[in-house]
Motif scaffolding. Structure first.
Motif, PDB file in Angstrom:
ATOM      1  N   ASP A  31       0.833  -1.231   0.024  1.00  0.00           N
ATOM      2  CA  ASP A  31      -0.037  -0.081  -0.119  1.00  0.00           C
ATOM      3  C   ASP A  31       0.782   1.229   0.022  1.00  0.00           C
ATOM      4  N   ASP A  93      -6.817  -6.291   5.893  1.00  0.00           N
ATOM      5  CA  ASP A  93      -8.089  -6.642   5.472  1.00  0.00           C
ATOM      6  C   ASP A  93      -8.359  -8.143   5.433  1.00  0.00           C
ATOM      7  N   PRO A  94      -9.584  -8.603   5.746  1.00  0.00           N
ATOM      8  CA  PRO A  94     -10.721  -7.609   6.115  1.00  0.00           C
ATOM      9  C   PRO A  94     -10.819  -7.373   7.798  1.00  0.00           C
ATOM     10  N   LEU A  95     -11.014  -6.105   7.797  1.00  0.00           N
ATOM     11  CA  LEU A  95     -11.015  -5.432   9.564  1.00  0.00           C
ATOM     12  C   LEU A  95     -11.725  -6.093  10.175  1.00  0.00           C
ATOM     13  N   ASP A  96     -13.103  -6.672   9.832  1.00  0.00           N
ATOM     14  CA  ASP A  96     -14.006  -6.950  10.847  1.00  0.00           C
ATOM     15  C   ASP A  96     -13.678  -8.505  11.350  1.00  0.00           C
ATOM     16  N   LEU A  97     -12.680  -8.926  10.851  1.00  0.00           N
ATOM     17  CA  LEU A  97     -12.172 -10.352  11.284  1.00  0.00           C
ATOM     18  C   LEU A  97     -11.422 -10.124  12.525  1.00  0.00           C
ATOM     19  N   TRP A  98     -10.725  -9.064  12.796  1.00  0.00           N
ATOM     20  CA  TRP A  98      -9.960  -8.682  14.037  1.00  0.00           C
ATOM     21  C   TRP A  98     -10.586  -8.608  15.024  1.00  0.00           C
ATOM     22  N   ARG A 121      -0.982  -7.774  13.601  1.00  0.00           N
ATOM     23  CA  ARG A 121      -0.524  -7.926  12.150  1.00  0.00           C
ATOM     24  C   ARG A 121       0.926  -8.068  12.203  1.00  0.00           C
TER      25      ARG A 121
END
Length: 182
Positions: A31, A93-98, A121
């Motif tokens: 990124d 990503d995906p952030l909702d899995l953290w 991470r």
């Protein structure tokens, strides 16, 4: 060996905090928005090597992200170990899995890790692994138990295909000469 293990035990809290500082850097090589973070991480890795006792530490430019090189030669007649690692990480990503923010490390006990494990991470790929080698080196330096020469090479492009590593190795064969690689 006991002196080294004692040193590690006595410094465990500091080691964990230093690893957490490293894990907080979002060194996402894929990124471009994180270019400065990746460079900051290279500087942090170089500082860790210096603090651990490496006599030569260089942030080596490449056509892309720099490579951090370090070494401690205690006797040119002894074997040399080259430690490889990478300081870049995958996007989170995906952030909702953290469960928590990916660049805010924490320790949690789980069924798989009843004594606790670090979650963030890069904690397993690859900051935790190369950090372990730096701290083992530090412990051996501080206890006078290092019995071989050590060189370190940490790149910042592994997660995007190690684009410039081959050229760096070709251009630095003598510098990277060793008896084995970790």
């Amino acid at each position: 060996m006991q002196k080294t293990l004692d040193y590690i035990h006595q410094n465990k809290a500091r080691f964990v905090e230093e690893l957490f500082e490293l894990l907080r850097i979002p060194s996402i090589s894929a990124d471009p928005a994180h270019k400065e973070d990746v460079l900051k991480c290279a500087e942090k890795v170089a500082q860790l090597l210096k603090n651990a006792g490496a006599e030569v530490v260089e942030i080596c430019p490449t056509k892309g992200i720099p490579i951090v090189y370090g070494e401690k030669i205690i006797d040119k007649n002894l074997p040399t170990v080259l430690v490889y690692g990478h300081y870049d990480v995958q996007p989170p990503d995906p952030l909702d899995l953290w469960k928590k923010p990916p660049f805010e490390p924490y320790i949690e006990k789980t069924e798989l890790h009843p004594d606790g494990a670090i979650f963030a991470r890069g904690s397993a790929d690859d900051k935790g692994q190369f950090f372990m080698h730096i701290k083992a080196f530090e412990a051996m330096m501080e206890t006078g138990t290092l019995s071989c020469n050590v060189k370190f090479i940490f790149e910042g492009e592994e997660e995007v295909g190690s684009i410039n590593l081959g050229d760096f190795i070709t251009e630095n064969k003598e510098k990277l000469a060793c008896n084995c690689i970790l």
